[in-house]
Design a protein around this motif. Structure first.
Motif, PDB file in Angstrom:
ATOM      1  N   UNK A   1      60.181   9.009  47.845  1.00  0.00           N
ATOM      2  CA  UNK A   1      61.143   7.966  48.132  1.00  0.00           C
ATOM      3  C   UNK A   1      62.396   8.013  47.282  1.00  0.00           C
ATOM      4  N   UNK A   2      62.517   8.989  46.399  1.00  0.00           N
ATOM      5  CA  UNK A   2      63.674   9.051  45.499  1.00  0.00           C
ATOM      6  C   UNK A   2      64.925   9.528  46.242  1.00  0.00           C
ATOM      7  N   UNK A   3      66.039   8.877  45.945  1.00  0.00           N
ATOM      8  CA  UNK A   3      67.328   9.223  46.530  1.00  0.00           C
ATOM      9  C   UNK A   3      68.306   9.485  45.390  1.00  0.00           C
ATOM     10  N   UNK A   4      68.921  10.654  45.385  1.00  0.00           N
ATOM     11  CA  UNK A   4      69.899  11.004  44.358  1.00  0.00           C
ATOM     12  C   UNK A   4      71.281  11.022  44.990  1.00  0.00           C
ATOM     13  N   UNK A   5      72.182  10.200  44.481  1.00  0.00           N
ATOM     14  CA  UNK A   5      73.557  10.137  44.968  1.00  0.00           C
ATOM     15  C   UNK A   5      74.459  10.981  44.080  1.00  0.00           C
TER      16      UNK A   5
ATOM     17  N   UNK B   1      61.648   4.520  52.960  1.00  0.00           N
ATOM     18  CA  UNK B   1      60.516   3.933  53.679  1.00  0.00           C
ATOM     19  C   UNK B   1      59.286   4.820  53.627  1.00  0.00           C
ATOM     20  N   UNK B   2      59.493   6.139  53.512  1.00  0.00           N
ATOM     21  CA  UNK B   2      58.368   7.072  53.444  1.00  0.00           C
ATOM     22  C   UNK B   2      57.897   7.302  52.015  1.00  0.00           C
ATOM     23  N   UNK B   3      58.309   6.424  51.124  1.00  0.00           N
ATOM     24  CA  UNK B   3      57.793   6.489  49.758  1.00  0.00           C
ATOM     25  C   UNK B   3      56.473   5.766  49.596  1.00  0.00           C
ATOM     26  N   UNK B   4      55.872   5.342  50.697  1.00  0.00           N
ATOM     27  CA  UNK B   4      54.598   4.621  50.634  1.00  0.00           C
ATOM     28  C   UNK B   4      53.484   5.556  50.164  1.00  0.00           C
TER      29      UNK B   4
END
Length: 250
Positions: free
Chosen positions: A236-240, A173-176
């Motif tokens: 906003x990037x998410x690394x799994x 959400x904070x990737x804006x």
């Protein structure tokens, strides 16, 4: 981002993954503000940080306590302002009982520690960046999540899983564009990290139980993912990190 000469605030850095992250950034040239509820443990981490010939400071802070979170942000400001924030502190509800059996204050504290605290500290970090004059570039926030927040089905600590799920959504959400102009907020979401305690618990499992689980995550894999995000990650990037050595980005 060039990590050298930055100031990084790392929460939960008195041991475990937080210590690994703090020392890794120190070796890359960052000064480190180590926050932990256990002050002697935080001071031990600072000794390792200073061994890398960079500055380090220890702060005793209970990240589930709003007053301590605000004090920690003020300490970072006193040091000239943090450029990097690693929201690493987290944990299950203390004691054997978890939601819905744990007392309300106990499971509420878990939500505070794992979600509300990083939300507040990130906001204070962003506000501080906006007040700094003559600063080049943007800051970086990396939230340390858990696969517990992504998995379907039952989980031993629902409140922990819910908080970690919220932390991932907070990150995206904070990737804006407005937030990204001040700081890139990103996340790494590992499975069960192979720290000493996890290795002991893994050894206690039966062969069949181990076969049903993904392998433990090498702490070094998490550290490398965090460093990669700091250097080149997108807002906003998410690394799994799923335990199969495959990093999946969102």
């Amino acid at each position: 981002m060039e990590i050298r000469y930055t100031l990084a605030l790392v929460t939960g850095a008195g041991g475990g993954l937080g210590r690994e992250l703090a020392v890794a950034l120190a070796r890359l040239g960052a000064a480190i503000l180590v926050a932990d509820r256990d002050l002697p443990a935080a001071e031990q981490t600072v000794e390792l940080v200073r061994a890398a010939r960079v500055r380090g400071w220890a702060v005793q802070a209970d990240l589930a306590d709003e007053a301590d979170v605000r004090m920690l942000a003020a300490r970072a400001a006193d040091l000239g302002g943090a450029d990097i924030l690693l929201n690493n502190a987290g944990g299950w509800t203390e004691g054997p009982a978890q939601y819905p059996y744990a007392p309300d204050l106990a499971w509420s504290r878990t939500l505070d520690l794992n979600l509300r605290s990083p939300m507040l500290l990130t906001r204070l970090f962003l506000d501080a960046l906006g007040e700094r004059r003559g600063r080049l570039g943007v800051g970086a926030v990396v939230n340390v999540g858990s696969s517990a927040g992504l998995e379907p089905g039952g989980y031993g600590s629902p409140e922990y899983a819910v908080a970690k799920a919220g932390l991932v959504r907070l990150t995206t959400a904070l990737g804006d564009p407005e937030t990204a102009a001040r700081a890139r907020v990103m996340a790494v979401v590992p499975g069960w990290v192979g720290l000493p305690r996890a290795q002991e618990q893994w050894a206690e499992l039966t062969e069949a139980e181990r076969a049903a689980l993904p392998p433990l995550i090498d702490p070094g894999e998490v550290v490398r993912s965090v460093v990669h995000l700091l250097r080149r990650g997108a807002a906003g990037e998410v690394v799994e990190l799923a335990g199969d050595r495959a990093a999946r980005g969102r």
